[in-house]
Structures are given as structure tokens and as C-alpha cells.
Design a protein around this motif. Structure first.
Motif, PDB file in Angstrom:
ATOM      1  N   ALA A  56      -5.728-159.262  75.977  1.00  0.00           N
ATOM      2  CA  ALA A  56      -6.047-158.256  74.966  1.00  0.00           C
ATOM      3  C   ALA A  56      -6.950-157.157  75.505  1.00  0.00           C
ATOM      4  O   ALA A  56      -7.227-156.188  74.818  1.00  0.00           O
ATOM      5  N   HIS A  57      -7.421-157.317  76.716  1.00  0.00           N
ATOM      6  CA  HIS A  57      -8.376-156.351  77.253  1.00  0.00           C
ATOM      7  C   HIS A  57      -7.726-155.602  78.398  1.00  0.00           C
ATOM      8  O   HIS A  57      -7.254-156.191  79.361  1.00  0.00           O
ATOM      9  N   GLU A  58      -7.679-154.266  78.274  1.00  0.00           N
ATOM     10  CA  GLU A  58      -7.142-153.464  79.368  1.00  0.00           C
ATOM     11  C   GLU A  58      -8.075-153.530  80.580  1.00  0.00           C
ATOM     12  O   GLU A  58      -7.640-153.554  81.708  1.00  0.00           O
ATOM     13  N   SER A  59      -9.356-153.500  80.322  1.00  0.00           N
ATOM     14  CA  SER A  59     -10.314-153.545  81.412  1.00  0.00           C
ATOM     15  C   SER A  59     -10.770-154.981  81.649  1.00  0.00           C
ATOM     16  O   SER A  59     -10.726-155.825  80.749  1.00  0.00           O
ATOM     17  N   ARG A  60     -11.153-155.253  82.855  1.00  0.00           N
ATOM     18  CA  ARG A  60     -11.710-156.568  83.185  1.00  0.00           C
ATOM     19  C   ARG A  60     -13.225-156.467  83.351  1.00  0.00           C
ATOM     20  O   ARG A  60     -13.840-157.309  83.971  1.00  0.00           O
ATOM     21  N   LEU A  61     -13.805-155.427  82.785  1.00  0.00           N
ATOM     22  CA  LEU A  61     -15.228-155.175  82.945  1.00  0.00           C
ATOM     23  C   LEU A  61     -15.918-155.368  81.601  1.00  0.00           C
ATOM     24  O   LEU A  61     -15.641-154.668  80.623  1.00  0.00           O
ATOM     25  N   PHE A  62     -16.827-156.349  81.564  1.00  0.00           N
ATOM     26  CA  PHE A  62     -17.575-156.669  80.353  1.00  0.00           C
ATOM     27  C   PHE A  62     -19.075-156.551  80.676  1.00  0.00           C
ATOM     28  O   PHE A  62     -19.478-156.473  81.833  1.00  0.00           O
ATOM     29  N   ALA A  63     -19.858-156.553  79.641  1.00  0.00           N
ATOM     30  CA  ALA A  63     -21.305-156.450  79.849  1.00  0.00           C
ATOM     31  C   ALA A  63     -22.037-156.955  78.616  1.00  0.00           C
ATOM     32  O   ALA A  63     -21.454-157.104  77.524  1.00  0.00           O
ATOM     33  N   ARG A 104     -16.789-145.930  79.526  1.00  0.00           N
ATOM     34  CA  ARG A 104     -16.122-146.252  78.267  1.00  0.00           C
ATOM     35  C   ARG A 104     -15.212-147.469  78.392  1.00  0.00           C
ATOM     36  O   ARG A 104     -14.785-148.037  77.388  1.00  0.00           O
ATOM     37  N   ASP A 105     -14.921-147.870  79.642  1.00  0.00           N
ATOM     38  CA  ASP A 105     -14.063-149.038  79.857  1.00  0.00           C
ATOM     39  C   ASP A 105     -14.839-150.351  79.753  1.00  0.00           C
ATOM     40  O   ASP A 105     -14.224-151.422  79.719  1.00  0.00           O
ATOM     41  N   VAL A 106     -16.154-150.288  79.726  1.00  0.00           N
ATOM     42  CA  VAL A 106     -16.975-151.502  79.687  1.00  0.00           C
ATOM     43  C   VAL A 106     -16.985-152.030  78.257  1.00  0.00           C
ATOM     44  O   VAL A 106     -17.395-151.332  77.321  1.00  0.00           O
ATOM     45  N   ARG A 140      -9.500-156.902  90.284  1.00  0.00           N
ATOM     46  CA  ARG A 140      -8.080-156.582  90.417  1.00  0.00           C
ATOM     47  C   ARG A 140      -7.175-157.742  89.997  1.00  0.00           C
ATOM     48  O   ARG A 140      -5.954-157.558  89.886  1.00  0.00           O
ATOM     49  N   LEU A 141      -7.734-158.933  89.801  1.00  0.00           N
ATOM     50  CA  LEU A 141      -6.912-160.088  89.439  1.00  0.00           C
ATOM     51  C   LEU A 141      -6.409-159.970  88.002  1.00  0.00           C
ATOM     52  O   LEU A 141      -7.126-159.460  87.126  1.00  0.00           O
ATOM     53  N   PRO A 142      -5.226-160.481  87.742  1.00  0.00           N
ATOM     54  CA  PRO A 142      -4.734-160.469  86.355  1.00  0.00           C
ATOM     55  C   PRO A 142      -5.626-161.254  85.419  1.00  0.00           C
ATOM     56  O   PRO A 142      -5.737-160.921  84.230  1.00  0.00           O
ATOM     57  N   GLN A 143      -6.244-162.304  85.938  1.00  0.00           N
ATOM     58  CA  GLN A 143      -7.141-163.118  85.126  1.00  0.00           C
ATOM     59  C   GLN A 143      -8.570-163.092  85.695  1.00  0.00           C
ATOM     60  O   GLN A 143      -9.291-164.087  85.641  1.00  0.00           O
ATOM     61  N   GLY A 144      -8.924-161.968  86.213  1.00  0.00           N
ATOM     62  CA  GLY A 144     -10.280-161.818  86.728  1.00  0.00           C
ATOM     63  C   GLY A 144     -11.119-160.952  85.810  1.00  0.00           C
ATOM     64  O   GLY A 144     -10.601-160.051  85.134  1.00  0.00           O
ATOM     65  N   ALA A 145     -12.402-161.212  85.759  1.00  0.00           N
ATOM     66  CA  ALA A 145     -13.290-160.441  84.896  1.00  0.00           C
ATOM     67  C   ALA A 145     -14.692-160.424  85.497  1.00  0.00           C
ATOM     68  O   ALA A 145     -15.079-161.310  86.265  1.00  0.00           O
ATOM     69  N   ILE A 146     -15.439-159.391  85.120  1.00  0.00           N
ATOM     70  CA  ILE A 146     -16.828-159.232  85.540  1.00  0.00           C
ATOM     71  C   ILE A 146     -17.675-159.061  84.289  1.00  0.00           C
ATOM     72  O   ILE A 146     -17.323-158.279  83.395  1.00  0.00           O
ATOM     73  N   VAL A 147     -18.791-159.783  84.232  1.00  0.00           N
ATOM     74  CA  VAL A 147     -19.725-159.668  83.104  1.00  0.00           C
ATOM     75  C   VAL A 147     -21.051-159.175  83.668  1.00  0.00           C
ATOM     76  O   VAL A 147     -21.723-159.892  84.416  1.00  0.00           O
ATOM     77  N   LEU A 148     -21.409-157.945  83.352  1.00  0.00           N
ATOM     78  CA  LEU A 148     -22.609-157.319  83.885  1.00  0.00           C
ATOM     79  C   LEU A 148     -23.819-157.639  83.015  1.00  0.00           C
ATOM     80  O   LEU A 148     -23.712-157.642  81.783  1.00  0.00           O
TER      81      LEU A 148
END
Length: 985
Positions: free
Chosen positions: A4-11, A269-271, A220-228
Motif C-alpha cells: 500500500a505504500h509507494e515509498s519505502r521510507l518511513f519515519a 513528501r515521500d516520507v 530498493r527491495l520490494p519488501q524493504g523499508a527504512i524507519v528514520l
């Protein structure tokens, strides 16, 4: 999981309990999925403490699966990597670099002093780690244009090419180089075969190149994410775009995030928000965000400031504590933590100042509160660490008394024998060394002393010491392996003492085990350290052991914690105290870089010095967003006034400049809340109003002992003391207190005076008949050399004093021959009993000459300046009183003789001579003054006041501490008190 998330960047915003919100977000995303879905997630965290907290939070939810938790600093955990050799131990690399730098300093001695060898190796190790982490090779450094720089930078650039083999050796990679290679391998592997299960990196800012590289691969992974952590959602888009320039924005708390987003091709804005957990005070976050804007855009304060929320409300849970000094700051913080412990509020102290945190821990100890200190204790501050540091200083030089006693008084010395006996023997030996020396005790000296003692343990104890300590001064340049082996052997011998075997308690308990592990590692890698002098080995050892820490198990208070600044991301405390907020402490000044300057770093693609400031700023922004916050600083340190942290300056300036939003009122309220704790701290140090008299400041003492207890005799020189500081006579002659000689005997003015008087005494006594001037001068200098060799064990002092005597020789010989008198008494004792007072005056003038007319000439030699005429009239009565003794027949063999004059001969650089002709009237005045002085102290009503006529507060009084000088002033009147005969002293 992330479809559901276009970006893999969370915070998560600053102030949020990051581990708690991280777990809550994971559980929310997996809602409705089978329990084993959690086990398929791989979670990379930034610190071990973060991992412990995440595991703890998972455990609080009851039985269930947890994700695979790893650290970004150890990507190889649980992986089989046959093509990637293990990393070279950091200690080995540091020792190898020490050898290289040692050779460099041999060729370029002006580059740095030899004492900086260990520090240079430490900094070069850090530079190599940074170069490998950022993917910068030696060839890029070699290609730097240094034409506009000084020759120093050109030489260091050339030296850095020597370390190229460390970068190209694939079989012995450094830990950071191996980590980067692993990140590249994973990135390449995942591009062709991405993992099907989720991989999440949480809690890292990507400030290091290797970590940022790994985070790019995960993003870049399909199931990868970063939480800042601590992401500023309140910062406008245009401010984010302005952070692109590292030269102006490196020190901003959000710069790392902007750089990471540019690397992975994302925009602010992607975060996305990881979890709905809100910040404790969103309004305060907005204020802090605006205060910390980059310097080039602080004009936005004028634009956005009026739109801020009500500032008193936004800052209502923030206190600003501005203490007068670090001690008051530590006590105020301790009171806040004590209150939190009593009310059950989880509280954390965050500060990079380890001295301050130790002071706070010591203050909490008075209430039995032990904080949970995440940093532990530096190994070099533990008992085994201090013991090893003392011993490593022994080789390569003569053993001094203070060095010996420092080792003897350590609790680990002779720890295999009964402690009381060891301390008793150490005390008796100390008294002997203080009183009699020698300045450089040897094993034979210890055994000779022990043989004369009645204590049956003394000889075995001293023999063991002698066997361990003898020959240390003969140790010179050795391979590092030999230095380490000898250090360990010597430490174990001193620890067991006279016991035939064992190591005593040196390696016992947690600190001892850590010290033993450190010594084992150093011994295993010492083969790479080359040859070192004892001094270089000492510096290297100090540098290596200072980087080790020991976390001893203890029962800590569950609600009182001490964290480092990095752990501000592990928010879990309701109350956070940010202490040491002064520039130079938080943020710390960038350490000097002896290898690359700022411009060279920028051109090479390395991190700028401001990086550390930016990381500290991010830690500050997260910590100040806690539910309740105390900002603390000291207005002064031990040297001077301090400068407030730039973040405190920005925050206070912003608040003070927004009166329309209540900023000054908010700032005043913050200071008032902090002042309340400082007032309480001051109250703790203030004596109670109804305190006992013993707690009040002492008055100027003037004790009045019984007549029978008063001295019945004094020397000529002590009469001056009786005039100037009578209390010193009371302490010396009535209380029989003597100042101890210093532990370390050093050449001082008293020693020089003794040597000079011995030389001149022998010069006069051994004068041959018919000696001419040149012969006299040669004999004087020869006697000087002989006496110096016999009495002065310090080579530097011997050379200096011999040179001074040579300069003063002609002056002395001129005075010696000026009067034409014949020496009749040298260092001869005389005495005089004052009739009706029962008091004896005695003394030993340096020299008495008989003049051609039969009168006497009294001479006294001064290694410093002789007393002036005014001083002789007031208190410097030594030779005038000696003249009185001579005329009264006090010197045996001379009989009553008339004195013609007295002379003080200064042998200092000025060569001053002070003479005074003695007349019957003048001598009668001296006699009357002496009788009046001694008669006054023969009456019970006369006390011995302290510092009666010292004329200067810097007068060196041996008994000022006993008189409690400082609690009273020189202008205070004496307070006579009867002592003895039933009176309290």
C-alpha cells in the motif's frame, strides 16, 4: 507487507518512544496475518541498547514470534561468507600504524612530537575507517591538489599513500572495509535475487557511508523499508531543499536525512508516518524546529515566528537550569532525579560530559540511589586499570619515593597478604622516606630499612618489593611483546606481594576479568607493534586502555538512567535532563585532524568536521522533545565563564524575540522552574540556622597555653617566626606538630641553602695559608662539585646549582677578602639565658670573623635576597640577636667580644650585600626588644595569634590549615582562648 505504500521510507517524529512505536507499527501492519509472519521479518537496528529495548517490548505483549533482529554494524551476523575473510582486529591495525608513524616521525621530526605517537595512530585508524566506510581510496587522497596548501599538508598527503596496502589486501580487511564489502555483496545479490520476506532498517540516520549504502540497498527491495528516527515533519519543503549544500548545512540535525533521501531518490513528501503514535508536545517540536533552522535561513524566524502556537503553553514542561558551577549543576540534577525516583517517574540524564555524569552519580549515592549508567566505567578508572597505569610508568627511569608509595598504597598491591600488615609497613616506610629519603630508593635501601624493623613481616615484604622493582631504570627500547610481558609479570608480582605464587586479586571480579582480557589481546597482537621506548609504550598503553569500558553488574534503580547522547533515540523516559549544554561540551569541538584539513576532506569526499555537530544536533532535537525536559548548563567551569550551547542560544533568542506569542514569559518561566532546583541545591550546602557552633566559621585563633607548656628556648631564626606568626611556634613547640616532608623529594630552596652553607663552611675551615685569588676560586668550585655529588642526587639540580655558584664565586670572594678579618668561628653554636625569664636563646651564625682591631664581624649567607633595612628593624633579627649573644659571651671559646658590624651576603643573581654597624645603643635596643617579646609570652594572658605580622596573604604558613585560615580574614581580630589545664584545645 508494504504494497500500500509507494515509498519505502518511513519515519517517527522527535519525542516519540521510538522502540515502542516501532513495535506498535510492526504489529499494526501485520494485523490479521498469521503469527509466523512476524518471524519472517528481518529487522536491522542501530545499537545494542535499541535491540534490548525492542526485545523487551515484544516480551511485554506476551508469547509470540519476534522478527530476526540484527545490527547495522554487524551485517555478517548469522551469515556464511566463505569468500569474505574475517576482519583484522582493530588493535592489530592500530599497532601496525604505530610502526609506520614511528618511522615517519624519524624522517620528519618536526611533524609532531614523539609523545603524540599513540594519538596519531588513533587518529589515523579513525581516518582509515572513515575512508573505507565512505569508499574513498588512497589514490583519491593522492590526487588532491595541495598547491595552495602549506608544505605540512603535502607531506601528510604523501604519507597517506603508504597505507595503500591496507586497502588492497583482500585477505586482511579492516572491520569497516569488510562491512562495506559485505554491503556491496548484499546489494548486488539482492538486485538479482531480492528476498521475499520484509527487511527493515530502523533507528539509523545513515550518517556513515557503509550504513547509507546498505540502507539504499534495502530501500530498493520490494519488501524493504527504512524507519528514520526523529524526523522533522514540521520543516517546510524549501528548507529541505536548502540542506543540499554540505558546507552550510552539515551541522543541521536533519542534514543526514536530506542526504539519504537524495541517495535513494526520495523527496521529503515521500516520507510516511510509521505509526500514529504522536509526539508528546507537537507545539514544542515546532518551536525547536524553527530554532534549529540552518543559519542562512534564520530570517524565517520573522516570517514563521508569529505563526507559532502560544509559547508559554508549548514550553510549559521545559525547565532551564543555569547553575553557577558544575558542582551546583550536578547537585541540582541529582535532586531532580531523586524526586523522580520518589514519585516513580522514569527519568534519564543525557550528557556527553562523563565527568558531570559521575558527579551526579556520586551525589545520588548519598541517598542510596544507583543510576543505570549505560556507559559503564572506563577500564582505566577501575582498580586494575589504575594499577596497570601506575606500573607502566615505572620502567625507564629511577624509582622515586612518590612513585613507590603510589604503587604501595593501591588496594591491589600485596593483595595476597594480610592487608593490615601491608598498610602498616607502607606507612612506616613512608615516614622513613619523608624524613630521611633517599630521593631514589633502591631494593637495597628497602631491605636495609626492613632489617632494622621489629615487624617480623618487614624483611620478606621488602625483599619481594626489591626483587620486583630493582633494575627498572635499566629498561630501554624493547619490542612491544617484551614490554607487555614485563608489564604483566611486574603487575602480578606486585599484586601477590611476598606470597610465593599466584597473582593476588589483580584479575578478580568483573573489572579484573576485563583487564585480563585486555592484556591477553594486547599480548596476542603485540608482535605487530615494533620496538618502543618505555615512554612511548606508556603513551601507547594509556591510549589503548582509555578506549575500554567495564559495565559491572549491579542493582540499579529502575527509574533513574544515565544515557549517552546517541541513546536519545531510545526514548523511554518521561523526564529527560539534557546536561552540560555548553559549547565545547555539547556540541563538542571537532577534534584536530593532523592528516587532512577541511578543504582536502571535502575534495576527497570525506565527512566534514561539522558532521559530529550535526549528529549532536539531531540527538538534541530528539531529546528535547521528551514529555518533560530539563535543560542544564553551568555558567562557569574551573577556568572561566562558559559559552552556552548554540542550540540553547538559538532557542532563547527565538523565544526572547517573540513577545507577541509570549516568548519572554515562556523563557522566564523556564528559568524559574530551573532556579527552583538550584535554590534547593544551594540550601543543601547552606549550614542550618540553628547549627551547632562547630559548624560556624572559625575565628582567628590566639591560643593561650599554660606557662609551663610554653617553649623555654628558641633559635635565632625562630624569633622571626614568633614575631610574624606566633601560632606556628605554638603548633611546633607546644603541640609538637611538625610538617611532613613532601613524598617526592625535589631540589628546593632549603636543599640549595644547605649545599651552599656546607660549601662555604668547608671553604673557610679548609683555607690554606698563602692562598691567592685564583687558587681560592678553583678550590671553591671544586668543593662545590664535591658537595653536590655527595648531597644532591638530581643531575639537573647539580648542573644548575654548580652554574649558579660559578656565577656567584667572584662576588663571594670579593666579600670574603674585603674586611681583612680572620675567621674564628664557622657554624659555631652559641646560646644566651635571659635572666629572670628562664628562657634560652641559641643559634649558629654562618661565620664570625675577628677584625684587625679585635672586634667581631658576623656574616650570614643568603641564597636568595638578604633582608632589607626595614625588614631587619621589624622582624629579621637573626644577626642582631647573634651579635647580642657574642657580646654576652654566648659563644664558647670567644668570650664576651664587642661586635663591630653584621653582614648579610646575598648569593643570588643580584649579589646584594646588606651591612649594619653595631653600636652599644643599637644593641641595647635589641636586648630590650628581646626581653619585651619573650616576657610578653611568659604571661598567661598573652596568646599566640595566627599570622600576626606576615604582611602578605601569600606568606607560606605551615600551620594555616590548622588555624583554619580562610574561614577568617587577615583583618579579623584574634580570639584569645585558654587551652590546657582542663580547657578544650
Amino acid at each position: 507487507m508494504f504494497e500500500a505504500h509507494e515509498s519505502r521510507l518511513f519515519a517517527l517524529p522527535p519525542g516519540v518512544d521510538f522502540p515502542h512505536a516501532l513495535v506498535a507499527g510492526l504489529r499494526a501492519m501485520l494485523q490479521g496475518q498469521p503469527p509466523e509472519a512476524m518471524a519472517r521479518i528481518t529487522l536491522y537496528l542501530n545499537t545494542t541498547r535499541m535491540r534490548r529495548r525492542v526485545v523487551q517490548i515484544f516480551g511485554q505483549h506476551g508469547p509470540g514470534f519476534m522478527p530476526r533482529i540484527r545490527l547495522v554494524s554487524n551485517l555478517a551476523a548469522d551469515m556464511i561468507l566463505p569468500d569474505l575473510p574475517p576482519a583484522v582486529p582493530t588493535l592489530r591495525r592500530k599497532l601496525q600504524l604505530t610502526v609506520l608513524i614511528d618511522k615517519l616521525l624519524e624522517k620528519l621530526p618536526d611533524l609532531a612530537p614523539r609523545s603524540a605517537l599513540a594519538d596519531l595512530a588513533e587518529s589515523l585508524t579513525g581516518l582509515m575507517s572513515e575512508m573505507q566506510g565512505e569508499g574513498v581510496g588512497p589514490e583519491q587522497v593522492a590526487a588532491l591538489d595541495v598547491s595552495d596548501h602549506s608544505e605540512h599538508w603535502a607531506r601528510t598527503r604523501a604519507f597517506l599513500t603508504i597505507i595503500s596496502p591496507f586497502f588492497t589486501d583482500a585477505n586482511e580487511p579492516d572491520s569497516e572495509g569488510r562491512q562495506r564489502r559485505l554491503a556491496l555483496m548484499l546489494s548486488e545479490l539482492w538486485q538479482s535475487s531480492p528476498p521475499a520476506d520484509p527487511i527493515i532498517v530502523a533507528g539509523s540516520t545513515g550518517s556513515r557511508g557503509t550504513t547509507a549504502l546498505f540502507m539504499q540497498a534495502v530501500a530498493r527491495l520490494p519488501q524493504g523499508a527504512i524507519v528514520l528516527p526523529g524526523y522533522d515533519f514540521d520543516m517546510p519543503e524549501q528548507v529541505w531543499s536548502g540542506l543540499a549544500d554540505a558546507l552550510t548545512s552539515e551541522d543541521h540535525p536533519q542534514f543526514r536525512f536530506q542526504k539519504l533521501m537524495s541517495l535513494i531518490g526520495a523527496q521529503p513528501r515521500d516520507v510516511a508516518l510509521w505509526h500514529s503514535t504522536g509526539a508528546p508536545s507537537p507545539d514544542r517540536n515546532r518551536v525547536v524546529s524553527l530554532a534549529l533552522r540552518p543559519a542562512p535561513v534564520t530570517d524565517q524566524w520573522l516570517v514563521e515566528g508569529p505563526d507559532l502556537p502560544d509559547l508559554p503553553s508549548a514550553m510549559q514542561d521545559v525547565a532551564l537550569m543555569e547553575a553557577a558551577n558544575p558542582r551546583q549543576e550536578a547537585l541540582g540534577i541529582a535532586l531532580i532525579l531523586r524526586d523522580a525516583a520518589e514519585t516513580g517517574v522514569p527519568a534519564a540524564l543525557i550528557s556527553p560530559d562523563r565527568v558531570l555524569t559521575r558527579q551526579v552519580a556520586a551525589a545520588l549515592d548519598r541517598w542510596g540511589i544507583r543510576p543505570d549508567d549505560s556507559a559503564g566505567i572506563p577500564l582505566n578508572q577501575t582498580a586494575p586499570g589504575r594499577f596497570l597505569r601506575h606500573i607502566v610508568r615505572l620502567p625507564g627511569q629511577k624509582l622515586t619515593s612518590d612513585m613507590l608509595l603510589t604503587v604501595l598504597k593501591h588496594p591491589l598491591t600485596a593483595s595476597a597478604m594480610e592487608r593490615g600488615q601491608h598498610l602498616l609497613l607502607s606507612r612506616d616506610l613512608e615516614l622513613k622516606l619523608r624524613r630521611e629519603g633517599p630521593a631514589f630508593p633502591t631494593g637495597d635501601d628497602l631491605i636495609t630499612w626492613a632489617a632494622a624493623q621489629r615487624n617480623e613481616h618487614a624483611l620478606g615484604w621488602a625483599t619481594a618489593l626489591a626483587g620486583a622493582l630493582d633494575g627498572l631504570d635499566m629498561i630501554g627500547t624493547l619490542p612491544l611483546t617484551d614490554h607487555v610481558s614485563h608489564l604483566r609479570l611486574l603487575a602480578e608480582r606486585l599484586s601477590r606481594g611476598p606470597a610465593p605464587q599466584g597473582t593476588g586479586e589483580l584479575w578478580n571480579e568483573v573489572a579484573g576479568e576485563a583487564a585480563l582480557q585486555f592484556m591477553d589481546e594486547l599480548q596476542a597482537e603485540a608482535v605487530h607493534g615494533g620496538e618502543l621506548t618505555p615512554g612511548a609504550f606508556r603513551d601507547l598503553f594509556d591510549s589503548l586502555i582509555s578506549g575500554k569500558e567495564v559495565r559491572a553488574p549491579m542493582i540499579a534503580h529502575p527509574d533513574v538512567m544515565i544515557w549517552g547522547t546517541l541513546e536519545a533515540r531510545v526514548q523511554g523516559a518521561e523526564l529527560v535532563i539534557l546536561a552540560g549544554l555548553n559549547d565545547g561540551t555539547w556540541p563538542a569541538l571537532p577534534p584536530p585532524d593532523p592528516w587532512l584539513n577541511r578543504k582536502m576532506r571535502l575534495d576527497a569526499g570525506l565527512l566534514l568536521p561539522e558532521r559530529r555537530i550535526g549528529l549532536s544536533a539531531h540527538d538534541f532535537q530528539q531529546a528535547i522533545a521528551a514529555p518533560k525536559v530539563v535543560l542544564s548548563r553551568a555558567l562557569r567551569n574551573a577556568e572561566a565563564e562558559t559559552v552556552p550551547s548554540r542550540w540553547i542560544n538559538r532557542l532563547t533568542n527565538l523565544l526572547d524575540g517573540l513577545p507577541m506569542r509570549g516568548g519572554p514569559d515562556a523563557l522566564q518561566a523556564m528559568r524559574s522552574r530551573g532556579k527552583a532546583w538550584l535554590d534547593l541545591a544551594a540550601t543543601m550546602d547552606r549550614p542550618l540556622e540553628n547549627a551547632e557552633p562547630g559548624l560556624q566559621p572559625a575565628t582567628r585563633p590566639a591560643p593561650r597555653p599554660p606557662i609551663a607548656a610554653r617553649p623555654a628556648s628558641l633559635s635565632l631564626t625562630r624569633i622571626e617566626t614568633l614575631i610574624r606568626d606566633p601560632y606556628a611556634i605554638y603548633a611546633d613547640k607546644v603541640l609538637n606538630l611538625r610538617p611532613l616532608d613532601p613524598i617526592r623529594q625535589t631540589p628546593d630552596a632549603r636543599d640549595r641553602g644547605t649545599v651552599v652553607h656546607t660549601v662555604l663552611e668547608r671553604f673557610v675551615e679548609e683555607r690554606p695559608a698563602g692562598e691567592n685569588r685564583q687558587q681560592a676560586r678553583s678550590r671553591l668550585l671544586g668543593l662545590t662539585k664535591q658537595v653536590l655529588e655527595e648531597q644532591v642526587p638530581w643531575p639537573a639540580a647539580r648542573a644548575l646549582w654548580a652554574a649558579r655558584m660559578e656565577r656567584a664565586a667572584d662576588h663571594f670572594l670579593n666579600v670574603d677578602s674585603a674586611t681583612g678579618g680572620e675567621s674564628v668561628l664557622v657554624e659555631g653554636r652559641g646560646e644566651l639565658t635571659l635572666q629572670g625569664l628562664g628562657f634560652t636563646l641559641f643559634g649558629t651564625p654562618d661565620r664570625i670573623d675577628m677584625l684587625p682591631d679585635g672586634k667581631l664581624h658576623l656574616i650570614d649567607y643568603k641564597t636568595g635576597s638578604p633582608p632589607s633595612e626595614k625588614e631587619q628593624k621589624s622582624f629579621a633579627k637573626q644577626l642582631h640577636l647573634a651579635a647580642l649573644l657574642a657580646e654576652e659571651g654566648g659563644f664558647k671559646g670567644l668570650g664576651p667580644q664587642q661586635v663591630a658590624k653584621i653582614t648579610y651576603v646575598g648569593l643570588g643573581s643580584a649579589g646584594k650585600v646588606t651591612e649594619d654597624d653595631i653600636t652599644p645603643e643599637k644593641l641595647e635596643g635589641v636586648r630590650d626588644g628581646l626581653y619585651h617579646l619573650i616576657g610578653s609570652y611568659a604571661r598567661r594572658g598573652q596568646g599566640y595569634p595566627s599570622r600576626r605580622a606576615v604582611f602578605s596573604e601569600r606568606y607560606p604558613g605551615d600551620y594555616d590549615h590548622l588555624a583554619r585560615f580562610g574561614e577568617w580574614e587577615m583583618t579579623d581580630p584574634p580570639d584569645p582562648q585558654d587551652v590546657g589545664e582542663g580547657h578544650a584545645p
